[in-house]
Design a protein around this motif. Structure first.
Motif: not given
Length: 551
Positions: A25-45
């Motif tokens: 899962i770490v591989d998938i996560f690392e690819q996402s944070i590199e590819k979508y770094s400027a995107n919003v990941s989570y929103i709360n309150m």
């Protein structure tokens, strides 16, 4: 059985996936944070964080864990509702090479102690509101580290102070607790920021999650879900969703708790892989507040259980929301009821899709295709690389269209139950996992559940096993024996009913319920109690719950 469902697959969906495409899962996560770094990941309150911020925060937490005496493979528990702190902790634990133990925040001390001791958890991240439960049992656990967070900790500075003050001093939502050696989660992040982080070598066979599920012995069992299991299930569902999901452009409403396997995989991990934000709903029971939050955002996907969809449909203002961007809604965890599905389609203009899964399968086994034009009461077709066969009581495959117990084989099937080789051997034979659910398959390869596990009770999508309720009931001095069954309920699908043989007639329904309330999470507490002179039993003394249900 022959994979007849492949004939009805979307041509763009492969018959098989590569479960080893990513090593973890770490591989998938690392690819996402590199590819979508400027995107919003989570929103709360009202607070949002980007993938780049999630990268930094989770890295800091991983560094803190690694420099606190913990080692690769250690179990770390998370006990909180849907907050931004959850994904920060989750990905921090995984990036440290450790195993996540998801804990229901509503657990009683008895339930919490069992899960912490069974998993041998070395650390826990817990919201202050539930710290009183931990303080009652911590001396009987192996915990070395306790990290405390408050509901508003990840909000902007002013809102953080106001929110935490209101929760503590105005609403008085934090019962007294005694955890003198606890460390503030924010302090741990700050400390980790200045510490070194070593990316561990994480393989597919390493444990990613110990996901606890109800047990027939009355104690929950830890399903050992490896990185390969989780990656495989992500690949299985992604190949179906990628034909409708636009990477980086969706917004998924996450109201189901992330500690539940459905939201964990279907929302948290899936949409991190797609580079899309999760709108985290901390308290979905506040339906007016939930609807008001949805009104603020251009949501495109929502997941839930039947009771959640039904609740939304009955909340003023929901029908007035803008559904023009909504691409699909997915129901699971419990059967979607036809009246709810039909009303959902009438209100939103979209079919309420249904899937089927188990904790032991990470969880997805079957799902309806997003192109479905109308609700059909089916749990859908098997996801790629999944075999299903339906068997009779002798283990023989049944003819097409006939009911049989559903057995599942695929790369998403768990490694086994922690410390329970007996339960594992009973559940998995020659790679086939016995679901205990009775299903039929039609000529198009769509499956339909016709009966569930004989004794399991399903309350708002959560499994409740009768033995646990009965064991708690038996702790009462005035109860001779008891049997727990599920009875239909229009809101939660089912509620727990307890049939009791008592020693003295002065024992009341209220007495029994109050006794159970001390030892059980809210959804497990019996809502009805019936007294009887004797319980129906087999010739070997086994209580016949089916006779009680039939009555």
């Amino acid at each position: 059985m022959e994979k007849i469902w492949l004939n009805n697959y979307d041509p763009r969906v492969p018959a098989d996936i590569d479960p080893d495409r990513y090593s973890s899962i770490v591989d998938i996560f690392e690819q996402s944070i590199e590819k979508y770094s400027a995107n919003v990941s989570y929103i709360n309150m009202g607070k949002s964080i980007t993938f780049a911020e999630l990268d930094t925060l989770s890295r800091d937490f991983a560094a803190y864990l690694q420099n606190s005496g913990l080692k690769k493979g250690d179990a770390v528990a998370i006990m909180m509702p849907n907050l931004i702190q959850y994904p920060v902790a989750l990905f921090g634990i995984l990036r440290a090479g450790m195993t996540v133990v998801n804990v229901n925040p509503l657990y009683t001390p008895r339930e919490l102690q069992h899960q912490l001791t069974d998993s041998n958890a070395k650390a826990i991240i817990i919201v202050e509101n539930f710290a009183c439960t931990l303080s009652e049992v911590i001396k009987d656990t192996a915990l070395d580290i306790v990290l405390l967070t408050s509901l508003g900790d990840m909000l902007n500075p002013l809102k953080k102070v106001v929110t935490n003050l209101v929760i503590k001093h105005v609403k008085k939502m934090i019962p007294a607790y005694n955890l003198p050696h606890a460390i503030k989660f924010l302090k741990a992040l700050k400390q980790g920021h200045s510490q070194s982080y070593q990316r561990p070598e994480v393989t597919g066979e390493d444990l990613a999650f110990l996901q606890y599920t109800g047990g027939t012995t009355g104690l929950s069992k830890g399903a050992m879900l490896t990185h390969r299991n989780i990656v495989a299930n992500l690949e299985q569902t992604s190949t179906i969703l990628e034909n409708i999901v636009e990477t980086g452009k969706e917004l998924v409403v996450t109201a189901l708790p992330l500690y539940h396997i459905f939201a964990l995989q279907g929302n948290c991990l899936t949409f991190v892989k797609f580079g899309c934000p999760n709108l985290l709903i901390t308290n979905p029971r506040d339906m007016p507040g939930f609807v008001a939050e949805m009104a603020k955002y251009p949501f495109t996907v929502i997941t839930g259980v039947n009771t959640l969809f039904n609740g939304l449909l009955n909340t003023p203002g929901f029908a007035d929301l803008d559904f023009s961007r909504l691409k699909f809604a997915l129901g699971g965890g419990a059967a979607v009821q036809r009246p709810v599905a039909e009303r959902w389609q009438k209100t939103t203009g979209l079919v309420l899709l249904e899937g089927y899964g188990l904790t032991e399968c990470c969880p997805t086994v079957t799902v309806n295709p997003p192109q479905l034009e109308a609700y059909k009461g089916s749990i859908g077709m098997p996801v790629p690389s999944t075999d299903i066969k339906l068997v009779d009581e002798e283990g023989n495959e049944v003819p097409l269209g006939e009911p049989g117990e559903m057995l599942v084989k695929g790369p998403q099937v768990m490694k086994g139950y922690l410390n329970r080789p007996d339960a594992t051997a009973e559940m998995i034979v020659d790679g086939w996992l016995a679901t205990g659910d009775i299903a039929i398959c039609d000529e198009d390869g769509y499956f339909y559940i016709v009966d569930r596990k004989k004794d399991m009770i399903l309350v708002s999508g959560f499994n409740v096993f009768p033995n646990e309720i009965e064991e708690v009931a038996a702790m009462h001095d005035d109860i001779v024996e008891a049997a727990a069954i599920g009875v239909p309920h229009e809101v939660s699908g089912e509620i727990v009913k307890l049939v009791v043989v008592r020693k003295h007639e002065n024992l009341s329904e209220k007495d029994v319920i109050e006794h159970c309330r001390i030892h059980l999470t809210g959804y497990k507490i019996p809502k009805k109690v019936e007294f009887t002179d004797e319980l129906p039993k087999s010739n070997v003394g086994k209580i016949l719950r089916r006779e009680l249900r039939d009555k």
